[in-house]
Scaffold this motif. Sequence first.
Motif, mmCIF file in Angstrom:
data_model
loop_
_atom_site.group_PDB
_atom_site.id
_atom_site.type_symbol
_atom_site.label_atom_id
_atom_site.label_comp_id
_atom_site.label_asym_id
_atom_site.label_seq_id
_atom_site.Cartn_x
_atom_site.Cartn_y
_atom_site.Cartn_z
ATOM 1 N N UNK A 23 19.579 -5.899 -7.629
ATOM 2 C CA UNK A 23 19.693 -6.502 -6.306
ATOM 3 C C UNK A 23 18.337 -6.920 -5.768
ATOM 4 N N UNK A 24 17.270 -6.406 -6.360
ATOM 5 C CA UNK A 24 15.942 -6.673 -5.840
ATOM 6 C C UNK A 24 15.059 -7.250 -6.946
ATOM 7 N N UNK A 56 20.426 -10.355 2.066
ATOM 8 C CA UNK A 56 19.926 -9.019 1.736
ATOM 9 C C UNK A 56 18.661 -8.764 2.563
ATOM 10 N N UNK A 57 18.815 -8.093 3.677
ATOM 11 C CA UNK A 57 17.692 -7.928 4.597
ATOM 12 C C UNK A 57 16.613 -7.017 4.021
ATOM 13 N N UNK A 58 17.008 -6.084 3.163
ATOM 14 C CA UNK A 58 15.996 -5.234 2.529
ATOM 15 C C UNK A 58 15.119 -6.069 1.604
ATOM 16 N N UNK A 76 12.276 -15.158 7.726
ATOM 17 C CA UNK A 76 13.506 -14.889 6.996
ATOM 18 C C UNK A 76 14.722 -15.186 7.853
ATOM 19 N N UNK A 77 15.836 -15.435 7.166
ATOM 20 C CA UNK A 77 17.122 -15.658 7.821
ATOM 21 C C UNK A 77 18.184 -14.994 6.962
ATOM 22 N N UNK A 78 19.150 -14.331 7.612
ATOM 23 C CA UNK A 78 20.139 -13.545 6.875
ATOM 24 C C UNK A 78 21.447 -14.289 6.646
ATOM 25 N N UNK A 79 21.578 -15.500 7.184
ATOM 26 C CA UNK A 79 22.792 -16.274 6.926
ATOM 27 C C UNK A 79 22.467 -17.760 6.971
ATOM 28 N N UNK A 80 23.433 -18.568 6.609
ATOM 29 C CA UNK A 80 23.214 -20.008 6.473
ATOM 30 C C UNK A 80 22.873 -20.676 7.800
ATOM 31 N N UNK A 81 23.616 -20.344 8.857
ATOM 32 C CA UNK A 81 23.381 -20.989 10.145
ATOM 33 C C UNK A 81 21.976 -20.703 10.667
#
Length: 280
Positions: A23-24, A56-58, A76-81
Amino acid sequence: MVGTMAPAPVRPCLTGCCRHVALFFRCEKCYPQQVAGEPPKKVISMAFTILVIDDDEKLNRLLKRFLKDFGYEVFSAADADEGLKKVRTVAPDLIILDVMLPGMSGFDVCKRIREFSAVPIIMLTARGDVTDKVVGLELGADDYLPKPFEPRELVARIQAVLRRARHTGQDRLRRFGALTIDFHRRRVFMADREVPLTTTEFAALDLLVRHAGRTLDRDEIMQTLRGIDSECFNRVVDITMSRLRQKLGDDPKHPQFIKTIWGTGYMFVGQESDDDAASR
């Protein structure tokens, strides 16, 4: 000033468990073969801005901390919008975009970005399928890195893409009929209408024009577009040329600019305007 990063010490998996490291990053303890060779150079003098779009915020926090050591300013951004909004407000020099986003896939986000920006994009995915890579490249991505990855490989990819974005062997306007290329500002026009090109597309066009009248095989073109995985080799070159032709309105059967030399590669055949040719 450019310095060299000392080899990083072996460290345990970021999550403390190799089963989750996919995942990382790749673990340097469990995957020592992935970190052999020369480390990437550390960028100190120029603060490029990078936008990471990943749910993946981590991972976002880890990348922000790691890339900061190389002189990059990271958002950083956690989603598309949120990501699409920050593309406009932050105006990043490069985007790291995950394919597997909730709500809207990274492919769709890439397509949306390409409607208004030619900012370089490196796509990330937990799937290493060649088809995914080709789809991303067809939509205008500049490079593609499968997860898990070693962070220094990502830095090397970032540096390579940014070099391509800055580099050009020419520094003025050149005209080929309706086609005008501004090499200094990295802009292309067809009959006074601007044609948005990605970093990779412009680099390929720059290479072809610098060697106008000479056949360039795929090896030579790939050297300019390096950074893309070799397993996509032929498709990368052909996809890039196909996109260039489409954007320039160039008919491959009756080419004005890019001619296919079957079994070999491509040649730029545009006729330069007399005034431009005489001034060279």
